[in-house]
Write a protein that holds these residues in place. Structure first.
Motif, PDB file in Angstrom:
ATOM      1  N   GLN A   1      21.005  99.070  52.864  1.00  0.00           N
ATOM      2  CA  GLN A   1      20.858  99.613  51.408  1.00  0.00           C
ATOM      3  C   GLN A   1      19.000  98.945  50.953  1.00  0.00           C
ATOM      4  O   GLN A   1      18.922  99.488  50.364  1.00  0.00           O
ATOM      5  CB  GLN A   1      22.457  99.134  50.560  1.00  0.00           C
ATOM      6  N   GLU A   2      19.352  97.452  51.301  1.00  0.00           N
ATOM      7  CA  GLU A   2      18.075  96.821  51.076  1.00  0.00           C
ATOM      8  C   GLU A   2      16.801  97.989  51.786  1.00  0.00           C
ATOM      9  O   GLU A   2      15.714  98.362  50.714  1.00  0.00           O
ATOM     10  CB  GLU A   2      17.999  95.440  51.699  1.00  0.00           C
ATOM     11  N   GLN A   3      16.648  98.626  52.561  1.00  0.00           N
ATOM     12  CA  GLN A   3      15.778  99.311  53.538  1.00  0.00           C
ATOM     13  C   GLN A   3      15.724 100.872  52.132  1.00  0.00           C
ATOM     14  O   GLN A   3      14.460 101.418  52.019  1.00  0.00           O
ATOM     15  CB  GLN A   3      16.147  99.837  54.578  1.00  0.00           C
ATOM     16  N   VAL A   4      16.960 101.036  51.746  1.00  0.00           N
ATOM     17  CA  VAL A   4      16.346 102.533  51.180  1.00  0.00           C
ATOM     18  C   VAL A   4      15.888 102.443  50.189  1.00  0.00           C
ATOM     19  O   VAL A   4      15.049 102.979  48.844  1.00  0.00           O
ATOM     20  CB  VAL A   4      18.100 103.092  50.897  1.00  0.00           C
TER      21      VAL A   4
ATOM     22  N   PHE B   1      24.075 105.876  45.683  1.00  0.00           N
ATOM     23  CA  PHE B   1      22.874 106.221  45.250  1.00  0.00           C
ATOM     24  C   PHE B   1      22.051 107.997  44.684  1.00  0.00           C
ATOM     25  O   PHE B   1      21.712 108.715  45.724  1.00  0.00           O
ATOM     26  CB  PHE B   1      21.250 105.384  45.968  1.00  0.00           C
ATOM     27  N   TYR B   2      21.252 107.653  43.600  1.00  0.00           N
ATOM     28  CA  TYR B   2      20.437 109.012  42.963  1.00  0.00           C
ATOM     29  C   TYR B   2      19.305 109.381  42.412  1.00  0.00           C
ATOM     30  O   TYR B   2      19.509 108.731  41.850  1.00  0.00           O
ATOM     31  CB  TYR B   2      22.074 109.861  42.412  1.00  0.00           C
ATOM     32  N   TYR B   3      18.295 109.961  42.789  1.00  0.00           N
ATOM     33  CA  TYR B   3      17.553 109.784  42.305  1.00  0.00           C
ATOM     34  C   TYR B   3      17.131 111.167  41.796  1.00  0.00           C
ATOM     35  O   TYR B   3      16.996 112.202  42.681  1.00  0.00           O
ATOM     36  CB  TYR B   3      16.234 109.438  43.502  1.00  0.00           C
TER      37      TYR B   3
ATOM     38  N   ASP C   1      29.761  99.070  54.590  1.00  0.00           N
ATOM     39  CA  ASP C   1      29.084  98.504  54.820  1.00  0.00           C
ATOM     40  C   ASP C   1      28.100  98.180  54.361  1.00  0.00           C
ATOM     41  O   ASP C   1      26.501  97.457  55.234  1.00  0.00           O
ATOM     42  CB  ASP C   1      28.556  97.974  56.258  1.00  0.00           C
ATOM     43  N   ARG C   2      27.163  99.092  53.276  1.00  0.00           N
ATOM     44  CA  ARG C   2      26.124  99.272  52.711  1.00  0.00           C
ATOM     45  C   ARG C   2      25.131  99.845  54.041  1.00  0.00           C
ATOM     46  O   ARG C   2      24.331  99.613  53.433  1.00  0.00           O
ATOM     47  CB  ARG C   2      25.569  97.766  51.888  1.00  0.00           C
ATOM     48  N   ARG C   3      25.720 100.654  54.325  1.00  0.00           N
ATOM     49  CA  ARG C   3      25.105 101.387  55.459  1.00  0.00           C
ATOM     50  C   ARG C   3      24.817 103.136  55.339  1.00  0.00           C
ATOM     51  O   ARG C   3      26.119 103.543  55.069  1.00  0.00           O
ATOM     52  CB  ARG C   3      25.087 101.540  57.028  1.00  0.00           C
ATOM     53  N   VAL C   4      23.689 103.503  55.669  1.00  0.00           N
ATOM     54  CA  VAL C   4      23.382 104.647  55.087  1.00  0.00           C
ATOM     55  C   VAL C   4      24.048 106.009  55.917  1.00  0.00           C
ATOM     56  O   VAL C   4      24.306 105.770  56.749  1.00  0.00           O
ATOM     57  CB  VAL C   4      21.986 105.344  55.253  1.00  0.00           C
ATOM     58  N   ALA C   5      25.013 106.376  55.111  1.00  0.00           N
ATOM     59  CA  ALA C   5      26.428 107.357  56.264  1.00  0.00           C
ATOM     60  C   ALA C   5      25.686 108.983  55.961  1.00  0.00           C
ATOM     61  O   ALA C   5      25.832 108.808  56.961  1.00  0.00           O
ATOM     62  CB  ALA C   5      27.342 107.314  55.186  1.00  0.00           C
ATOM     63  N   ARG C   6      25.069 108.935  54.925  1.00  0.00           N
ATOM     64  CA  ARG C   6      24.710 110.396  55.248  1.00  0.00           C
ATOM     65  C   ARG C   6      23.444 110.545  53.803  1.00  0.00           C
ATOM     66  O   ARG C   6      23.387 109.622  52.758  1.00  0.00           O
ATOM     67  CB  ARG C   6      25.599 111.410  54.286  1.00  0.00           C
TER      68      ARG C   6
END
Length: 153
Positions: free
Chosen positions: A57-60, A78-80, A109-114
């Motif tokens: 999530q920090e990398q995002v 997260f929505y942009y 685990d707060r990792r990018v799933a999609r």
């Protein structure tokens, strides 16, 4: 008699010259009136490619920055949100030409799933990453709500 004709001819020329000048200024001003307006998040070129599945999530946040909104419906996302509008002239209303929602979905685990890049195509919400239309449920209703909100501004 010639003395009477000359001043009227001179005045006519002045009027025609003034009218031509006014018309030229008006047309020159109209040529560059089309304006484009960008609201919300602007996706940097190549930014989505820098976020592989499994990224933290920090990398995002480092790559994309602070999201427009965060959702906690069935997991965190997260929505942009962005919108581009144009208008042909200063007195014309704006016309929305593009609406976009970049969604980053995380696992427990707060990792990018999609990753998803939602835009409108033929009046329907379409994901330009997976090339699909989202199915019904909480995700579609939330996205529909977001598109309605940004479409009214």
């Amino acid at each position: 008699m010639q003395l009477l004709t000359r001043p009227s001819t001179r005045m006519a020329r002045l009027r025609h010259g003034a009218a031509a000048l006014a018309l030229t200024l008006l047309v020159a001003g109209c040529g560059s009136l089309e304006q484009s307006f960008q609201r919300g998040y602007v996706v940097p070129e190549g930014a989505l490619e820098q976020i592989p599945l499994g990224s933290s999530q920090e990398q995002v946040l480092i790559v994309l920055g602070t999201p427009s909104t965060v959702a906690t419906v069935s997991g965190e996302a997260f929505y942009y949100i962005s919108q581009r509008a144009e208008k042909a002239a200063a007195f014309m209303p704006q016309k929305v030409v593009e609406q976009r929602v970049i969604a980053v979905y995380f696992d427990k685990d707060r990792r990018v799933a999609r990753l998803a890049d939602y835009r409108l195509q033929d009046g329907k919400i379409f994901d330009f990453v997976s090339r699909t239309t989202p199915s019904g449920g909480s995700e579609l209703s939330y996205l529909t709500y977001l598109f309605k909100i940004i479409g009214t501004q």
